[in-house]
Structures are given as structure tokens and as C-alpha cells.
Design an enzyme around this catalytic site. Structure first.
Site, PDB file in Angstrom:
ATOM      1  N   THR A  74       0.851  -1.202   0.000  1.00 17.81           N
ATOM      2  CA  THR A  74       0.000   0.000   0.000  1.00 17.81           C
ATOM      3  C   THR A  74       0.882   1.246   0.000  1.00 17.81           C
ATOM      4  O   THR A  74       0.678   2.175  -0.792  1.00 17.81           O
ATOM      5  CB  THR A  74      -0.928   0.003   1.237  1.00 17.81           C
ATOM      6  N   ASN A 132      -5.419  -9.527  -7.850  1.00 13.52           N
ATOM      7  CA  ASN A 132      -5.618 -10.194  -6.562  1.00 13.52           C
ATOM      8  C   ASN A 132      -6.986 -10.833  -6.415  1.00 13.52           C
ATOM      9  O   ASN A 132      -7.198 -11.632  -5.523  1.00 13.52           O
ATOM     10  CB  ASN A 132      -5.394  -9.194  -5.412  1.00 13.52           C
ATOM     11  N   SER A 172       4.668  -6.923  -0.972  1.00 15.39           N
ATOM     12  CA  SER A 172       4.426  -7.016   0.475  1.00 15.39           C
ATOM     13  C   SER A 172       4.935  -8.345   1.002  1.00 15.39           C
ATOM     14  O   SER A 172       4.673  -9.389   0.383  1.00 15.39           O
ATOM     15  CB  SER A 172       2.911  -6.963   0.750  1.00 15.39           C
ATOM     16  N   THR A 210      12.426   5.096  11.287  1.00 16.34           N
ATOM     17  CA  THR A 210      13.292   4.041  11.830  1.00 16.34           C
ATOM     18  C   THR A 210      12.939   2.715  11.173  1.00 16.34           C
ATOM     19  O   THR A 210      11.762   2.367  11.060  1.00 16.34           O
ATOM     20  CB  THR A 210      13.079   3.949  13.358  1.00 16.34           C
ATOM     21  N   CYS A 296      -9.209  -6.507   1.746  1.00 19.74           N
ATOM     22  CA  CYS A 296      -9.091  -5.094   2.112  1.00 19.74           C
ATOM     23  C   CYS A 296     -10.344  -4.319   1.752  1.00 19.74           C
ATOM     24  O   CYS A 296     -10.541  -3.221   2.218  1.00 19.74           O
ATOM     25  CB  CYS A 296      -7.887  -4.467   1.437  1.00 19.74           C
TER      26      CYS A 296
HETATM   27  N1  PMP Z   1      -1.764  -4.849  -4.036  1.00 14.23           N
HETATM   28  C1  PMP Z   1      -2.315  -6.060  -4.152  1.00 14.23           C
HETATM   29  C2  PMP Z   1      -2.480  -6.657  -5.507  1.00 14.23           C
HETATM   30  C3  PMP Z   1      -2.743  -6.752  -3.016  1.00 14.23           C
HETATM   31  O1  PMP Z   1      -3.295  -7.953  -3.139  1.00 14.23           O
HETATM   32  C4  PMP Z   1      -2.573  -6.139  -1.751  1.00 14.23           C
HETATM   33  C5  PMP Z   1      -3.026  -6.836  -0.476  1.00 14.23           C
HETATM   34  N2  PMP Z   1      -4.331  -7.297  -0.506  1.00 14.23           N
HETATM   35  C6  PMP Z   1      -1.971  -4.884  -1.687  1.00 14.23           C
HETATM   36  C7  PMP Z   1      -1.570  -4.266  -2.847  1.00 14.23           C
HETATM   37  C8  PMP Z   1      -1.764  -4.174  -0.380  1.00 14.23           C
HETATM   38  O2  PMP Z   1      -0.834  -4.827   0.401  1.00 14.23           O
HETATM   39  P1  PMP Z   1      -0.647  -4.396   1.940  1.00 14.23           P
HETATM   40  O3  PMP Z   1      -2.003  -4.483   2.544  1.00 14.23           O
HETATM   41  O4  PMP Z   1       0.284  -5.416   2.477  1.00 14.23           O
HETATM   42  O5  PMP Z   1      -0.108  -3.027   1.967  1.00 14.23           O
END
Ligand code: PMP
Length: 352
Positions: A74, A132, A172, A210, A296
Site C-alpha cells: 500500500t 488479486n 508485500s 526508523t 481489504c
Molecule cells: N496490491 C495487491 C495486488 C494486493 O493484493 C494487496 C493486499 N491485498 C496490496 C496491494 C496491499 O498490500 P498491503 O495491505 O500489504 O499493503
């Protein structure tokens, strides 16, 4: 909890036991700040640089200095999107690309024929590697003169990946058995970019704050393991997907949204007349974790913009479930999932 029944790896993966072990010292005696000059600091710094090498290797980067640690995809996505004035993105992006893009008045590319047709040239094009929700593999259109960004969160550690084809890559750690809250941003040639977070100038000034030493060390170990196990894990996912399809084949009116040529880790499908959320709840009662869409965006009552962009009817979109595979799933657990899913669909259709 039986982890072989966890089928929501696209939302997050469990932390691997070796990853946890690698992190432990940095949650205990190895407490230094990676930028301190004393021995504690140097030990932390060394561990961070080792992790940077592992992540760079997993991404296919030429040099570890091209990798900057962040709090996750993100943040990586937001950092890249915020650094450009004119941006074009695909209609299938994760909300962490779509929302910052929309807030900057970005051009959303047309789904039809995959054309990039912004009204005027853009500085940045952002197209995810693997979607995703469906597992679809996306290709970056020709974009002369524009920088290229890919959100590779669902690809890194799962499919062969070559960061050198892009200017920026986001990922991530928790999508490949690392801890949550740590991610990376690849910057080709280690070219600095306008930071989103300003402060102490860490990470070559690209990302102040940090360093999250335990998280970074965990992500580094997860990257090493993913590099070693990628082909084995991929073949395992292909076998699991095959068993799922075989198991649900007899159920009438099942629509699979994942294209044939897709990541084997993610299957998106719907059973006509059955709400996705009802299936998630029923399967949870039976001890299985699946998803009705991107984790999310759960809680949102809006139908998925990604599935809507595919041209699916609202009814089918509301019926969508996502099953995503991982290391600890077994052929037996996926057969059992398919059997329980088939029975739940039948029961819910009878009720409806
Ligand atoms: N991009 C994609 C394609 C994802 O699947 C996700 C997590 N669902 C994210 C970005 C965001 O990752 P994070 O929540 O670890 O920041």
C-alpha cells in the site's frame, strides 16, 4: 485451527516457522536501531542489508540498492503514484493504486483491447502483474516515454519475476510467508523518487522512519525461502487448483472468472443464485477459510469494481468467491473443500 483448511492466501499467508525464528533475536537482545553507530546498530544494519539482498534476488533486481523497505505494498504504491503528475492505470488495480490514482485525476485505461489511450501523454503507467481477485496475468501496454510501475504483490515469490522490465515495483512480505506490515519498493537504478514520508532520510531519503528491523529480517528470510521453493510451490498450486475444479465440476451453473492462463494460486468463481458472503459464512462454520473478494475491501457493500470491469452482471459479482492456495493446503483438504462447497451451494439454492 487446521491450517490445511485455510484457503485465503491472497489476503495473507501464515508466517513461516523459519521466518519467525529469524525474527526472534531482533525482538529480543538485538534491539539496535539500524542507523546507530554502536555494535547493536551495526548488527541490525547487517541483518537489514542481508534481507535487502534476498529481496533484490527474489525480485530479479540487479543491485540490492534498488530495493527500499516500506510498510507494505500500500505504501509502495502510494509513494510511486504520488510522485507523478500524470498517470494512467488499468481498470483492474488494487484499491491502493486505484484510490491514489483517482485522487490525482488519473486516466483509467480501457478494458477493451487493452489499449492505453489517454488524451495526452502520461508520465507514469501502472499495471499490476497478477490481479488479486481473479489471478489474471496482466501485460503492460506499450507506453513510449512513460515510466512503468507494476504492483507485483500477488506475483512476487509465486511466479518468476523480472524487476528489470519496470522502473518501479511494489510488493508485500506477508503475501509470501513473511510478517505483515513490511514491504518493498524497487526503484530501477536506485534513482531517488519524491518521498511520501519525510523525516530522518533513511532508505536513501525515499522512505523516512526508523527501520522495522524484525519485519525486514522476516521478509528477507521469507524471500530466501520463496526463491528456493518457488517452482515446488507453483506445481503444488497447479495440482490443488486441478483438484478444486474436478471437485466442483458436477455443480451446475458454476462460473469461473479466473482466465485459463492465470496464476494458479487464485481462483475466482460464482454459483448462480448464491451470494458469495453466504458461502464464506457457511464454509467458515465448517472450518474452511475462503473469501468473497479482496480482504481489504470487505465490509464494503459496493460490488467489486474489478469484477464489474470484466463486464459481469451485478448478481454474478455478488456471488463471487475467491479461493487462494498455499503451501499447507493438501489434495485431501481441497477435495474436502470442494465437497463442502458443493453441498453448501445445493443447500443455499434450496433455501433461496
Ligand atoms: N496490491 C495487491 C495486488 C494486493 O493484493 C494487496 C493486499 N491485498 C496490496 C496491494 C496491499 O498490500 P498491503 O495491505 O500489504 O499493503
Amino acid at each position: 485451527m487446521d491450517r490445511s483448511r485455510y484457503f485465503d492466501h491472497a489476503a495473507t499467508t501464515p508466517v513461516d516457522a523459519f521466518v519467525r525464528e529469524a525474527m526472534m533475536p531482533f525482538l529480543g537482545d538485538d534491539c539496535g536501531n539500524a542507523h546507530s553507530l554502536h555494535q547493536w546498530g551495526l548488527r541490525a544494519r547487517e541483518a537489514v542489508e542481508g534481507a535487502r539482498q534476498a529481496v533484490a534476488r527474489l525480485l530479479g533486481a540487479e543491485d540490492p540498492s534498488e530495493v527500499v523497505f516500506t510498510s507494505g505494498a500500500t505504501e509502495s504504491n502510494n509513494t510511486v503514484l504520488a510522485a507523478f503528475d500524470s498517470v494512467a492505470v488499468s481498470p483492474f488495480e488494487h484499491s491502493s493504486v486505484r484510490e491514489p490514482a483517482l485522487s490525482r485525476g488519473a486516466w483509467i485505461m480501457s478494458n477493451e483491447g487493452w489499449t492505453l489511450s489517454p488524451p495526452s501523454p502520461v508520465e507514469l503507467v501502472s499495471v499490476m502483474t497478477v490481479n488479486n481477485e481473479t489471478g489474471a496475468l496482466l501485460t503492460m501496454p506499450e507506453c513510449p516515454g512513460a515510466m512503468r510501475h507494476t504492483d507485483a504483490t500477488q506475483a512476487v515469490g509465486k511466479l518468476a519475476f523480472d524487476a528489470t522490465a519496470y522502473d518501479f515495483v511494489s510488493c508485500s512480505g506477508h503475501k509470501f510467508y513473511g510478517p505483515k506490515g513490511v514491504g518493498a519498493l524497487f526503484l530501477r537504478g536506485a534513482e531517488p523518487i519524491e518521498p511520501l514520508l519525510r523525516g530522518g532520510g533513511q532508505e536513501h531519503g525515499v522512505r523516512a522512519g526508523t527501520l522495522n528491523v524484525p519485519g525486514i529480517v522476516g521478509m528477507g528470510m521469507a524471500a530466501e525461502l520463496a526463491h528456493e521453493r518457488r517452482i515446488h510451490d507453483f506445481d503444488h498450486a497447479v495440482a490443488l487448483r486441478g483438484a478444486l475444479f474436478a471437485g466442483i465440476e458436477p455443480v451446475p451453473d458454476c462460473f469461473v472468472f479466473s482466465p485459463e492462463h492465470a496464476s494458479p494460486y487464485i481462483v475466482s468463481l460464482a454459483f448462480a443464485g448464491v451470494q458469495g458472503e453466504s458461502l464464506v459464512i457457511e464454509l467458515d462454520r465448517l472450518g474452511f477459510a475462503i473469501s468473497s473478494g479482496a480482504a481489504c475491501s470487505s465490509g464494503s457493500t459496493e460490488p467489486s469494481p474489478v469484477l464489474t470491469a470484466l463486464g459481469l452482471s451485478e448478481d454474478l459479482v455478488r456471488g463471487a468467491i475467491r479461493i487462494s492456495f498455499g503451501r499447507e493446503n493438501t489434495l485431501e483438504s481441497v477435495e474436502s473443500l470442494a465437497k463442502n462447497l458443493a453441498e453448501a451451494v445445493l443447500a443455499l439454492r434450496t433455501l433461496g
